[in-house]
Design a protein around this motif. Structure first.
Motif, mmCIF file in Angstrom:
data_model
loop_
_atom_site.group_PDB
_atom_site.id
_atom_site.type_symbol
_atom_site.label_atom_id
_atom_site.label_comp_id
_atom_site.label_asym_id
_atom_site.label_seq_id
_atom_site.Cartn_x
_atom_site.Cartn_y
_atom_site.Cartn_z
ATOM 1 N N ARG A 13 59.378 43.656 42.869
ATOM 2 C CA ARG A 13 58.044 44.254 42.429
ATOM 3 C C ARG A 13 58.107 45.149 41.268
ATOM 4 O O ARG A 13 57.786 45.346 40.193
ATOM 5 C CB ARG A 13 57.512 45.088 43.641
ATOM 6 N N MET A 53 51.027 48.104 45.013
ATOM 7 C CA MET A 53 50.568 47.164 43.620
ATOM 8 C C MET A 53 49.800 47.656 42.876
ATOM 9 O O MET A 53 49.517 47.516 41.648
ATOM 10 C CB MET A 53 50.396 45.837 44.187
ATOM 11 N N ASP A 74 40.560 54.651 46.737
ATOM 12 C CA ASP A 74 41.559 54.227 47.529
ATOM 13 C C ASP A 74 40.934 54.727 48.937
ATOM 14 O O ASP A 74 40.579 55.633 49.241
ATOM 15 C CB ASP A 74 42.833 54.805 47.441
ATOM 16 N N ARG A 79 46.645 58.803 49.246
ATOM 17 C CA ARG A 79 47.315 57.608 48.555
ATOM 18 C C ARG A 79 46.833 57.626 46.828
ATOM 19 O O ARG A 79 47.153 56.748 46.192
ATOM 20 C CB ARG A 79 47.422 56.256 48.968
ATOM 21 N N ASP A 116 44.813 41.322 51.097
ATOM 22 C CA ASP A 116 44.281 40.062 50.822
ATOM 23 C C ASP A 116 43.048 39.737 51.259
ATOM 24 O O ASP A 116 42.129 39.167 50.590
ATOM 25 C CB ASP A 116 45.325 38.772 51.378
ATOM 26 N N HIS A 119 39.898 41.004 48.925
ATOM 27 C CA HIS A 119 39.844 40.641 47.537
ATOM 28 C C HIS A 119 38.535 40.233 47.164
ATOM 29 O O HIS A 119 37.967 40.669 46.164
ATOM 30 C CB HIS A 119 41.138 39.528 47.113
ATOM 31 N N LYS A 137 47.212 38.666 43.362
ATOM 32 C CA LYS A 137 47.257 37.493 44.003
ATOM 33 C C LYS A 137 47.673 37.803 45.652
ATOM 34 O O LYS A 137 48.193 38.916 45.900
ATOM 35 C CB LYS A 137 48.759 36.761 43.472
HETATM 36 N N1 LIG Z 1 51.659 40.667 41.928
HETATM 37 C C1 LIG Z 1 52.942 41.225 42.454
HETATM 38 O O1 LIG Z 1 53.893 40.951 42.126
HETATM 39 C C2 LIG Z 1 52.410 41.887 43.876
HETATM 40 C C3 LIG Z 1 53.580 42.831 44.567
HETATM 41 C C4 LIG Z 1 52.958 43.367 45.836
HETATM 42 C C5 LIG Z 1 51.655 43.114 46.077
HETATM 43 N N2 LIG Z 1 50.672 42.329 45.486
HETATM 44 C C6 LIG Z 1 49.394 42.065 45.981
HETATM 45 O O2 LIG Z 1 48.793 43.462 45.947
HETATM 46 C C7 LIG Z 1 48.029 43.579 46.817
HETATM 47 C C8 LIG Z 1 48.230 44.830 47.458
HETATM 48 O O3 LIG Z 1 49.481 44.771 48.031
HETATM 49 P P1 LIG Z 1 50.308 46.116 48.399
HETATM 50 O O4 LIG Z 1 51.793 45.722 48.751
HETATM 51 O O5 LIG Z 1 50.257 46.805 47.297
HETATM 52 O O6 LIG Z 1 49.505 46.761 49.608
HETATM 53 P P2 LIG Z 1 49.613 48.188 50.161
HETATM 54 O O7 LIG Z 1 48.981 48.411 51.585
HETATM 55 O O8 LIG Z 1 50.871 48.761 50.138
HETATM 56 O O9 LIG Z 1 48.732 49.154 49.049
HETATM 57 C C9 LIG Z 1 47.237 48.776 49.001
HETATM 58 C C10 LIG Z 1 46.527 49.909 48.470
HETATM 59 O O10 LIG Z 1 44.965 49.739 48.604
HETATM 60 C C11 LIG Z 1 44.567 50.591 49.539
HETATM 61 N N3 LIG Z 1 43.448 49.821 50.068
HETATM 62 C C12 LIG Z 1 43.482 49.133 51.246
HETATM 63 N N4 LIG Z 1 42.309 48.770 51.674
HETATM 64 C C13 LIG Z 1 41.471 49.312 50.749
HETATM 65 C C14 LIG Z 1 40.089 49.243 50.483
HETATM 66 N N5 LIG Z 1 39.260 48.383 51.369
HETATM 67 N N6 LIG Z 1 39.505 49.836 49.672
HETATM 68 C C15 LIG Z 1 40.069 50.672 48.597
HETATM 69 N N7 LIG Z 1 41.511 50.704 48.760
HETATM 70 C C16 LIG Z 1 42.089 49.966 49.514
HETATM 71 C C17 LIG Z 1 45.572 51.270 50.165
HETATM 72 O O11 LIG Z 1 45.334 52.351 50.859
HETATM 73 C C18 LIG Z 1 46.866 51.394 49.324
HETATM 74 O O12 LIG Z 1 46.911 52.500 48.473
HETATM 75 C C19 LIG Z 1 48.037 42.504 47.876
HETATM 76 O O13 LIG Z 1 47.072 41.404 47.715
HETATM 77 C C20 LIG Z 1 49.436 41.877 47.410
HETATM 78 O O14 LIG Z 1 49.430 40.505 47.719
HETATM 79 C C21 LIG Z 1 51.168 41.776 44.347
#
Ligand SMILES: NC(=O)c1ccc[n+]([C@@H]2O[C@H](COP(=O)([O-])OP(=O)(O)OC[C@H]3O[C@@H](n4cnc5c(N)ncnc54)[C@H](O)[C@@H]3O)[C@@H](O)[C@H]2O)c1
Length: 450
Positions: A13, A53, A74, A79, A116, A119, A137
């Motif tokens: 990532r 992400m 958030d 965070r 997910d 979304h 994604k």
């Molecule tokens: N494109 C890529 O390479 C890549 C890499 C990692 C994650 N992702 C995607 O990104 C998304 C997040 O993944 P992550 O690993 O960062 O998750 P995570 O749980 O580490 O981070 C998500 C962030 O969103 C916040 N959040 C959660 N629910 C929320 C809501 N309802 N309203 C507002 N904020 C909210 C959390 O507090 C956190 O700060 C997922 O869909 C994942 O598949 C994509």
């Protein structure tokens, strides 16, 4: 294996971002579009989920000089720190519904980087308000939601992009070009795989004992559309929600929209005819640890034969290396694709430059790398120009539908499900058809696009 894969997963990532160079927009004319025309070269963005992400998305979108953030949301107020440091002074919200309502006409676009299961709820809300959307994604949590996202983007005439950023990187763009140029001839079969497991992070099979919710977290909004359950520390939020069927999409959902993307683009495949999964077991809570999903796609002008088999594997499963015709000293990458053509094979690491085999046949072939683009800037530039992107929801919707169809098949192992994409149903299995969607928690229902 777990630690290696987990650290690769996290490292990759970071790497995705580090290797992202800024480039000009690769967008497609979208004459019917008028939204974007009144932006005066400035894009006001509201971001939902600004850590994990989400921070990568905020950093990369915000590095475009036309972007001004007008709201950071958030659900966990502890965070915001990283986003605040990079972009001081942007108003905070804990509830995206409040942010969207308060900002009203004061934002043009939204980025969605939550787990997910949220979304579609968030992105559809934004699109129904006429906002352009960049959504992580896998585009959605279910097949039905992916269809709604495509239809809503079309209806609202907004510019969209899924966050599978390697779509714009030179490695996948080069592989797509090689296939489309016919360098390995027509394609007979594809194998794609990822080294991570579907139940990788907490290794639990059932929800653990409840813990107290941190003061900074609004658990009601975090759970959102999913059935309510007790908070437990270090099991769901942050990051580890992936393992759980109610919130994440398993290894296929986590990586399918990345690794299958160049295959979909290169071969022009969209809706499979059928899908069948095999795995090491599933319950009602977490995704299988390892699985193989067999898709059959209709032929396109880039494929050989009446149908194209595309086989997905995860959790340590990989295709037989002999199929690649690699030298015995070489090894298949930990994650990637093997594209088998009538005139040779491509091994495409995730993420690495495509390799052509057998070596003897291609040793004098010069692979010219395509340019590297910023996936985020491509979207911003497309919005400003009123043009659609090559990874908008008209493309990403069907890709995510196919990915989530694999997760439907995982619930009915060994059974071949016949996909009727037009009717949005599984033609031979009513129970599987019911799994194309999910039950929404009261107050968090998603309505179909009218
Ligand atoms: N494109 C890529 O390479 C890549 C890499 C990692 C994650 N992702 C995607 O990104 C998304 C997040 O993944 P992550 O690993 O960062 O998750 P995570 O749980 O580490 O981070 C998500 C962030 O969103 C916040 N959040 C959660 N629910 C929320 C809501 N309802 N309203 C507002 N904020 C909210 C959390 O507090 C956190 O700060 C997922 O869909 C994942 O598949 C994509």
């Amino acid at each position: 294996m777990k630690n290696l894969l987990e650290s690769n997963h996290r490292a990759s990532r970071r790497q995705f971002l580090q290797t992202t160079a800024m480039g000009a927009a690769a967008s497609i004319a979208f004459p019917a579009l008028v939204r974007g025309a009144n932006l005066n070269g400035r894009l006001q963005v509201a971001s939902v989920g600004v850590n994990g992400m989400g921070f990568s998305d905020v950093s990369s979108i915000g590095s475009h000089k036309a972007v001004k953030f007008v709201g950071f949301c958030d659900v966990d107020t502890a965070r915001f720190d990283k986003a605040d440091k990079a972009f001081p002074g942007v108003p905070h919200f804990q509830d995206f519904r409040e942010m969207f309502s308060k900002l009203g006409g004061q934002f043009d676009a939204a980025s969605v980087s939550t787990p997910d299961h949220m979304h579609a709820y968030i992105a559809l809300d934004a699109m129904r308000r006429g906002k352009h959307v960049f959504c992580q994604k896998p585009l959605t949590h279910t097949v039905w939601e992916s269809r709604q996202m495509r239809l809503q983007a079309e209806q609202s005439k907004v510019i969209t992009q899924m966050g599978n950023q390697i779509h714009s990187h030179k490695e996948y763009r080069t592989a797509v070009k090689l296939v489309r140029d016919g360098v390995i001839g027509k394609v007979k079969a594809v194998h794609s795989w990822v080294g991570v497991q579907g139940n990788n992070y907490s290794k639990l099979q059932a929800p653990p004992a409840p813990g107290s919710v941190p003061a900074s977290l609004n658990w009601e909004i975090w759970v959102g559309t999913a059935p309510m359950r007790d908070y437990a520390p270090d099991v769901y939020h942050p990051f580890k929600w992936r393992d759980w069927q109610d919130f994440g999409s398993g290894a296929l959902g986590d990586f399918g929209c990345h690794i299958l993307d160049p295959i979909f683009t290169a071969l022009d495949i969209r809706e499979p005819l059928s899908v069948r999964a095999e795995h090491d077991g599933i319950n009602q809570q977490v995704w299988p640890s390892s699985e193989t999903v067999h898709y059959i796609f209709p032929a396109t002008r880039f494929t050989a034969g009446p149908t194209l088999p595309v086989t997905w594997s995860d959790g340590g499963r990989q295709p037989d290396q002999a199929l690649a015709q690699m030298p015995s000293s070489a090894k298949l990458p930990g994650s990637g694709s093997l594209i088998i053509g009538e005139g040779g094979n491509i091994v495409l690491p995730h993420v690495g430059m495509p390799q052509l085999y057998p070596v003897e046949k291609f040793q004098s072939f010069d692979v010219k790398p395509e340019s590297q683009l910023s996936h985020w800037h491509v979207w911003v530039d497309a919005v400003l120009a009123g043009k659609k992107t090559s990874d908008g929801f008209d493309y990403a919707g069907p890709l995510a539908e196919a990915v989530q169809l694999g997760n439907v098949a995982a619930r009915f192992p060994g059974q071949e499900l016949k996909w009727d994409a037009k009717a949005l149903r599984i033609a031979n299995h009513a129970e599987a058809s019911a799994r194309l969607t999910k039950r929404y928690r009261q107050g968090w229902e998603i309505h179909a696009v009218a």
